[in-house]
Design a protein around this motif. Structure first.
Motif, PDB file in Angstrom:
ATOM      1  N   LEU A  49       0.832  -1.199   0.000  1.00 40.66           N
ATOM      2  CA  LEU A  49       0.000   0.000   0.000  1.00 40.66           C
ATOM      3  C   LEU A  49       0.872   1.257   0.000  1.00 40.66           C
ATOM      4  N   THR A  50       1.977   1.221   0.742  1.00 40.72           N
ATOM      5  CA  THR A  50       2.917   2.344   0.743  1.00 40.72           C
ATOM      6  C   THR A  50       3.461   2.570  -0.671  1.00 40.72           C
ATOM      7  N   ASP A  51       3.890   1.485  -1.322  1.00 38.03           N
ATOM      8  CA  ASP A  51       4.405   1.592  -2.699  1.00 38.03           C
ATOM      9  C   ASP A  51       3.350   2.183  -3.629  1.00 38.03           C
ATOM     10  N   LEU A  52       2.132   1.655  -3.533  1.00 38.23           N
ATOM     11  CA  LEU A  52       1.060   2.104  -4.424  1.00 38.23           C
ATOM     12  C   LEU A  52       0.748   3.577  -4.198  1.00 38.23           C
ATOM     13  N   THR A  53       0.808   4.006  -2.924  1.00 37.82           N
ATOM     14  CA  THR A  53       0.560   5.408  -2.607  1.00 37.82           C
ATOM     15  C   THR A  53       1.641   6.284  -3.236  1.00 37.82           C
ATOM     16  N   VAL A  54       2.889   5.805  -3.175  1.00 37.88           N
ATOM     17  CA  VAL A  54       4.001   6.539  -3.788  1.00 37.88           C
ATOM     18  C   VAL A  54       3.802   6.621  -5.298  1.00 37.88           C
ATOM     19  N   GLY A  61       3.857   4.293 -14.135  1.00 38.07           N
ATOM     20  CA  GLY A  61       3.542   3.370 -15.230  1.00 38.07           C
ATOM     21  C   GLY A  61       2.223   2.643 -15.042  1.00 38.07           C
ATOM     22  N   TYR A  62       1.540   2.891 -13.905  1.00 39.07           N
ATOM     23  CA  TYR A  62       0.258   2.226 -13.641  1.00 39.07           C
ATOM     24  C   TYR A  62      -0.898   3.052 -14.184  1.00 39.07           C
ATOM     25  N   ASP A  63      -1.926   2.374 -14.590  1.00 32.36           N
ATOM     26  CA  ASP A  63      -3.188   3.025 -14.877  1.00 32.36           C
ATOM     27  C   ASP A  63      -3.785   3.453 -13.531  1.00 32.36           C
ATOM     28  N   ARG A  83      -6.707   3.799 -12.404  1.00 28.92           N
ATOM     29  CA  ARG A  83      -7.808   2.961 -11.913  1.00 28.92           C
ATOM     30  C   ARG A  83      -7.289   1.632 -11.377  1.00 28.92           C
ATOM     31  N   THR A  84      -6.302   1.066 -12.062  1.00 30.95           N
ATOM     32  CA  THR A  84      -5.670  -0.171 -11.596  1.00 30.95           C
ATOM     33  C   THR A  84      -5.014   0.070 -10.243  1.00 30.95           C
ATOM     34  N   LEU A  85      -4.322   1.207 -10.162  1.00 32.29           N
ATOM     35  CA  LEU A  85      -3.635   1.577  -8.932  1.00 32.29           C
ATOM     36  C   LEU A  85      -4.623   1.672  -7.769  1.00 32.29           C
ATOM     37  N   GLU A  86      -5.767   2.299  -8.036  1.00 31.66           N
ATOM     38  CA  GLU A  86      -6.771   2.461  -6.979  1.00 31.66           C
ATOM     39  C   GLU A  86      -7.366   1.110  -6.580  1.00 31.66           C
ATOM     40  N   ALA A  87      -7.585   0.238  -7.575  1.00 31.56           N
ATOM     41  CA  ALA A  87      -8.133  -1.097  -7.279  1.00 31.56           C
ATOM     42  C   ALA A  87      -7.145  -1.913  -6.440  1.00 31.56           C
TER      43      ALA A  87
END
Ligand SMILES: [Zn+2]
Length: 113
Positions: A34-39, A48-50, A52-56
């Motif tokens: 979750l920390t990585d995704l938030t960054v 490089g993430y979409d 919406r994918t990132l939020e999912a």
């Protein structure tokens, strides 16, 4: 490893410690993710993430964190491994697959975990 007879008791201390370790590992893994995704979400181009994918993915990690935290809390309260609906012991085999399970196999058919 020896085959222990199936008993309807609450999970014995040893498997419980194994499950606690599994839950703590899951908790750490999803917290880091979750920390990585938030960054990534704050980076230009979202790493490089979409978006919406990132939020999912973030939502899935938040849910996993909540589930594992809840299971660890039940362990400290002594209510872990007991079905919340019928108060029967959740089979150890099920807890090994789903360590955060809150319902036994039967009640699971009517309720999500
Ligand atoms: Zn049940």
């Amino acid at each position: 490893m020896t085959l222990a007879p199936q008993t309807p008791e609450t999970p014995a201390a040893e498997p419980l410690e194994l499950l606690r370790t599994m839950l703590e590992e899951q908790f750490a893994l999803h917290t880091n993710r979750l920390t990585d995704l938030t960054v990534y979400g704050r980076l230009p181009g979202h790493g490089g993430y979409d978006p919406r994918t990132l939020e999912a993915l973030a939502a899935a990690s938040r849910q996993a964190i909540a589930e594992t935290a809840g299971a660890l809390r039940r362990m400290s309260e002594g209510t872990y491994g007991v079905c919340e609906d019928c108060y029967r012991t959740i089979p150890l085999g099920r807890l090994r697959v789903v360590p955060h399970a809150r319902h036994c196999t039967q009640c699971r058919q009517h309720r999500p975990d």
